[in-house]
Each structure stands twice: as C-alpha cells, then as structure tokens.
Design an enzyme around this catalytic site. Structure first.
Site, short mmCIF file in Angstrom:
data_model
loop_
_atom_site.label_atom_id
_atom_site.label_comp_id
_atom_site.label_asym_id
_atom_site.label_seq_id
_atom_site.Cartn_x
_atom_site.Cartn_y
_atom_site.Cartn_z
N HIS A 184 54.85 92.27 -42.82
CA HIS A 184 54.80 92.84 -43.97
C HIS A 184 53.63 93.00 -44.51
CE1 HIS A 184 57.97 89.97 -44.13
NE2 HIS A 184 57.01 90.01 -45.68
N GLU A 209 65.72 92.38 -51.86
CA GLU A 209 64.95 93.14 -51.18
C GLU A 209 65.40 94.43 -50.07
OE1 GLU A 209 64.21 92.88 -47.40
OE2 GLU A 209 65.28 90.38 -47.10
N GLN A 268 57.91 96.06 -47.24
CA GLN A 268 59.19 95.10 -47.63
C GLN A 268 58.95 95.29 -49.25
OE1 GLN A 268 58.62 90.48 -48.23
NE2 GLN A 268 60.41 90.62 -47.05
N HIS A 273 52.78 89.84 -51.16
CA HIS A 273 52.29 88.97 -50.34
C HIS A 273 51.90 89.19 -48.86
CE1 HIS A 273 56.52 89.51 -49.30
NE2 HIS A 273 56.25 89.04 -48.24
N GLU A 310 52.03 84.44 -46.14
CA GLU A 310 53.68 84.40 -44.84
C GLU A 310 53.48 84.25 -43.86
OE1 GLU A 310 56.83 86.41 -46.74
OE2 GLU A 310 57.52 86.21 -45.00
C1 MC0 Z 1 50.57 83.28 -58.77
N1 MC0 Z 1 49.56 83.24 -57.84
C2 MC0 Z 1 49.06 84.72 -57.25
C3 MC0 Z 1 50.25 85.02 -57.29
N2 MC0 Z 1 51.64 84.20 -57.27
N3 MC0 Z 1 48.38 85.06 -56.32
C4 MC0 Z 1 48.27 85.80 -55.65
N4 MC0 Z 1 49.94 86.61 -55.06
C5 MC0 Z 1 50.84 85.74 -55.63
N5 MC0 Z 1 52.17 86.63 -55.02
C6 MC0 Z 1 48.46 82.25 -58.55
C7 MC0 Z 1 48.46 82.53 -60.62
O1 MC0 Z 1 47.43 84.28 -60.76
C8 MC0 Z 1 48.10 80.95 -60.45
O2 MC0 Z 1 46.44 81.56 -60.40
C9 MC0 Z 1 48.51 80.62 -59.34
O3 MC0 Z 1 48.50 81.44 -58.41
C10 MC0 Z 1 49.08 79.59 -59.05
O4 MC0 Z 1 50.45 80.71 -60.00
P1 MC0 Z 1 51.66 79.80 -61.02
O5 MC0 Z 1 51.33 81.35 -61.66
O6 MC0 Z 1 50.82 78.86 -61.72
O7 MC0 Z 1 52.79 79.44 -60.46
P2 MC0 Z 1 53.94 80.33 -59.74
O8 MC0 Z 1 54.80 79.28 -60.49
O9 MC0 Z 1 53.95 81.67 -60.32
O10 MC0 Z 1 54.03 79.63 -58.43
C11 MC0 Z 1 52.93 80.77 -57.65
C12 MC0 Z 1 53.58 80.18 -55.60
C13 MC0 Z 1 55.12 80.39 -55.87
C14 MC0 Z 1 52.38 81.32 -55.52
C15 MC0 Z 1 52.91 78.55 -55.59
O11 MC0 Z 1 55.12 82.29 -56.54
C16 MC0 Z 1 55.52 81.26 -54.88
O12 MC0 Z 1 55.56 79.70 -54.05
N6 MC0 Z 1 55.48 81.84 -53.79
C17 MC0 Z 1 56.46 81.40 -52.62
C18 MC0 Z 1 57.63 81.88 -52.74
C19 MC0 Z 1 57.83 83.08 -53.08
O13 MC0 Z 1 56.93 84.27 -53.45
N7 MC0 Z 1 58.88 83.95 -52.51
C20 MC0 Z 1 59.59 85.76 -53.43
C21 MC0 Z 1 59.34 86.35 -52.08
P3 MC0 Z 1 46.09 81.12 -61.96
O14 MC0 Z 1 44.53 81.80 -61.55
O15 MC0 Z 1 46.48 82.00 -62.86
O16 MC0 Z 1 45.84 80.23 -62.14
S1 MC0 Z 1 60.85 86.09 -50.41
C22 MC0 Z 1 60.24 87.24 -48.93
O17 MC0 Z 1 59.60 87.87 -49.36
C23 MC0 Z 1 61.08 86.52 -47.93
C24 MC0 Z 1 62.26 87.73 -48.53
C25 MC0 Z 1 60.45 87.14 -46.26
O18 MC0 Z 1 59.59 87.81 -46.38
O19 MC0 Z 1 61.94 87.90 -45.76
#
Ligand code: MC0
Length: 141
Positions: free
Chosen positions: A7, A43, A59, A83, A133
């Site tokens: 997705h 979602e 998604q 993502h 993912e």
């Molecule tokens: C953050 N960054 C991204 C991003 N989110 N880059 C690309 N795509 C994204 N979605 C970048 C930021 O711009 C930053 O870069 C760096 O990554 C660190 O981000 P941050 O703002 O300092 O940190 P956080 O606290 O926002 O964490 C980002 C992180 C977090 C990706 C580690 O969102 C995470 O753990 N995500 C995994 C879980 C998730 O997203 N769950 C929701 C979907 P710069 O250059 O500014 O330092 S759940 C889902 O989808 C399930 C239901 C399913 O599929 O079944």
C-alpha cells in the site's frame, strides 16, 4: 525480498472527506477500516488489485493526536504520501536481512497492522527519505 507494493499510506486531516474523494474519483472500494491505537491512527484501506501473497491498496490515515507520527507529519509537511509499504513473505526474516545491511529498524519486533497484517517500519533517512513499511499479510482463513 519485496513481492509487491502492499500500500501507499496517505496522511490526511479528514478521513471521511478523503475516502469520498478517492472512492468517487478513482472508483476504489473501501475494504477495511480500523482504529490502531498503538500507531495513533484511524485508517481505511481502498482496494486496487490482488497480487502474490496479498492485495495492493491506498491507505488513508488520519491521526488520533497531534503528537502521533501522522499528526507530526501533517504539522511539518501537510497532507500527502506518508509511507510506502512493501509486501514480504516473512516480516521477521526480512527485518533481519535489511538490518544486517545497515538500515535502521524503527520496530524491534513486528507490530499489528491493517487487516491482521504484521508490520515493521524502516527509518526514512536510511531509505532515501522514504518512510518504508514491511507488510506480511494475514494468512487467508
Ligand atoms: C519523518 N520524516 C520523514 C517522515 N516522517 N521522512 C519521510 N517520510 C515520513 N513519513 C523525517 C523528518 O522530516 C526528519 O527529517 C526525520 O525523518 C526525523 O523525523 P522527526 O520529525 O525528527 O521525528 P519523528 O518523531 O516525527 O519520527 C519520525 C519517524 C516516526 C519516521 C521515526 O514517524 C516513526 O517511527 N514512524 C513509524 C510509525 C508510523 O509512522 N506509524 C503511522 C502509520 P529532518 O531532515 O527534518 O531531520 S501506521 C500504519 O501505517 C499502519 C496502520 C499500517 O500500515 O497497517
């Protein structure tokens, strides 16, 4: 390693509005809806096609709070692609292989994802800026 695109996750502020847009504009059908507290999202999955080991979907993701991953993403970047998720046969095995190549895993173990799947995320900074993912689809009953 990757069997298909499972997705594309799209961050949105209003889930119902975006479901109406995607289903009407692209003639897609919502096949599942879920609130995932652990991931901080409400979602919906819109079916596109079926492939090896599972389907492919759009998604739509609405955050449950501002300090959730999708809430922070919306505040920083606005609505859009959050993502890309790839279908894999065995998520635990794939996590191990990818980690050995130096890519940071955001999950130590698989978590619960859409439609009974097992999921794990890879750090976007190690994948060319793309939050990635891994999805092991639920076994058909
Ligand atoms: C953050 N960054 C991204 C991003 N989110 N880059 C690309 N795509 C994204 N979605 C970048 C930021 O711009 C930053 O870069 C760096 O990554 C660190 O981000 P941050 O703002 O300092 O940190 P956080 O606290 O926002 O964490 C980002 C992180 C977090 C990706 C580690 O969102 C995470 O753990 N995500 C995994 C879980 C998730 O997203 N769950 C929701 C979907 P710069 O250059 O500014 O330092 S759940 C889902 O989808 C399930 C239901 C399913 O599929 O079944």
């Amino acid at each position: 390693m990757f069997m298909r695109i499972d997705h594309i996750g799209i961050a949105c502020r209003d889930l119902e509005e975006k479901i109406a847009f995607f289903s009407e504009t692209f003639e897609l059908t919502v096949v599942a809806r879920e609130v995932n507290e652990e991931q901080g999202v409400k979602e919906a999955m819109l079916h596109i096609a079926d492939g090896e080991g599972g389907g492919s979907y759009i998604q739509l993701l609405e955050p449950l709070s501002e300090d959730s991953p999708v809430g922070k993403f919306l505040a920083k970047r606005g609505e859009g692609v959050h993502h890309v998720a790839f279908g894999v046969r065995d998520v635990t095995e794939t996590m191990g292989k990818i980690h050995e190549k130096g890519v940071r895993l955001l999950d130590e173990r698989p978590r619960h994802g859409s439609m009974g799947s097992q999921i794990a995320f890879l750090h976007p900074k190690d994948v060319g800026g793309m939050l990635t993912e891994l999805v092991q689809a639920a076994k058909p009953h």
